[in-house]
Design a protein around this motif. Structure first.
Motif, PDB file in Angstrom:
ATOM      1  N   TYR A   1       0.878  -1.039  -0.031  1.00  0.00           N
ATOM      2  CA  TYR A   1      -0.012   0.085  -0.033  1.00  0.00           C
ATOM      3  C   TYR A   1       0.815   1.199   0.121  1.00  0.00           C
ATOM      4  O   TYR A   1       2.065   0.989   0.319  1.00  0.00           O
ATOM      5  CB  TYR A   1      -0.830  -0.046   1.328  1.00  0.00           C
ATOM      6  CG  TYR A   1      -1.980  -1.023   1.334  1.00  0.00           C
ATOM      7  CD1 TYR A   1      -1.692  -2.386   1.494  1.00  0.00           C
ATOM      8  CD2 TYR A   1      -3.240  -0.786   1.041  1.00  0.00           C
ATOM      9  CE1 TYR A   1      -2.634  -3.268   1.670  1.00  0.00           C
ATOM     10  CE2 TYR A   1      -4.233  -1.665   1.160  1.00  0.00           C
ATOM     11  CZ  TYR A   1      -4.008  -2.788   1.443  1.00  0.00           C
ATOM     12  OH  TYR A   1      -5.023  -3.866   1.472  1.00  0.00           O
TER      13      TYR A   1
ATOM     14  N   GLN B   1       0.900   5.588   0.804  1.00  0.00           N
ATOM     15  CA  GLN B   1       0.194   6.979   1.121  1.00  0.00           C
ATOM     16  C   GLN B   1       1.035   8.315   1.144  1.00  0.00           C
ATOM     17  O   GLN B   1       2.155   8.229   1.380  1.00  0.00           O
ATOM     18  CB  GLN B   1      -0.096   6.866   2.759  1.00  0.00           C
ATOM     19  CG  GLN B   1      -1.061   7.869   3.440  1.00  0.00           C
ATOM     20  CD  GLN B   1      -1.399   7.463   4.658  1.00  0.00           C
ATOM     21  OE1 GLN B   1      -1.077   6.923   5.284  1.00  0.00           O
ATOM     22  NE2 GLN B   1      -2.578   8.217   4.961  1.00  0.00           N
TER      23      GLN B   1
ATOM     24  N   ARG C   1      -4.437   6.209   2.425  1.00  0.00           N
ATOM     25  CA  ARG C   1      -3.668   5.037   2.019  1.00  0.00           C
ATOM     26  C   ARG C   1      -4.476   4.141   0.942  1.00  0.00           C
ATOM     27  O   ARG C   1      -5.692   3.937   1.133  1.00  0.00           O
ATOM     28  CB  ARG C   1      -3.296   4.099   3.196  1.00  0.00           C
ATOM     29  CG  ARG C   1      -2.437   2.969   2.964  1.00  0.00           C
ATOM     30  CD  ARG C   1      -2.106   2.364   4.327  1.00  0.00           C
ATOM     31  NE  ARG C   1      -1.404   3.310   5.450  1.00  0.00           N
ATOM     32  CZ  ARG C   1      -0.699   2.854   6.375  1.00  0.00           C
ATOM     33  NH1 ARG C   1      -1.051   1.558   6.695  1.00  0.00           N
ATOM     34  NH2 ARG C   1      -0.120   3.644   7.331  1.00  0.00           N
TER      35      ARG C   1
END
Length: 119
Positions: A41, A43, A49
């Motif tokens: 992931y 962000q 995110r």
């Protein structure tokens, strides 16, 4: 418990490549890792995110549309490690990248590694 440690982030120029690694350790980490869905992931500042790529225990993969054809996720169960190969990097790929392990009802996160792409 499983600990995830990311590495490989850094500062690169647009068009260059990086490979991120995420190593799992801890009690029963080998078994848990093998049966986990592993994900990367990211962000970016001021943004939520988002999922970048995911690889299931059987090897199937999913990618965000924004990285398809540029990023490749892979895993080495013998090393309890998941990788994210990032090519043709763009400024918009700049973010903190997090490793995630999803196992049954449990989720584990790494501390994140910064990727900065200068244009």
């Amino acid at each position: 418990q499983v600990q995830l440690v990311e590495s490989g982030g850094g500062l690169v120029q647009a068009g260059e490549s990086l490979r991120l690694s995420c190593a799992a350790s801890g009690t029963a980490s080998g078994t848990i890792f093998s049966y986990s869905t592993m994900g990367w992931y990211r962000q970016a500042p001021g943004k939520q995110r988002e999922l970048v790529a995911r690889i299931l225990s059987g090897g199937s993969t999913n990618y965000a549309d924004s990285v398809k054809g540029r990023f490749t996720i892979s895993r080495d169960n013998a090393k309890n490690t998941v990788y994210l190969r990032m090519s043709s990097l763009k400024a918009e790929d700049t973010a903190v990248y997090y490793c995630n392990a999803a196992f049954l009802s449990h989720e584990f996160w790494g501390q994140g590694t910064q990727v900065t792409v200068s244009s």
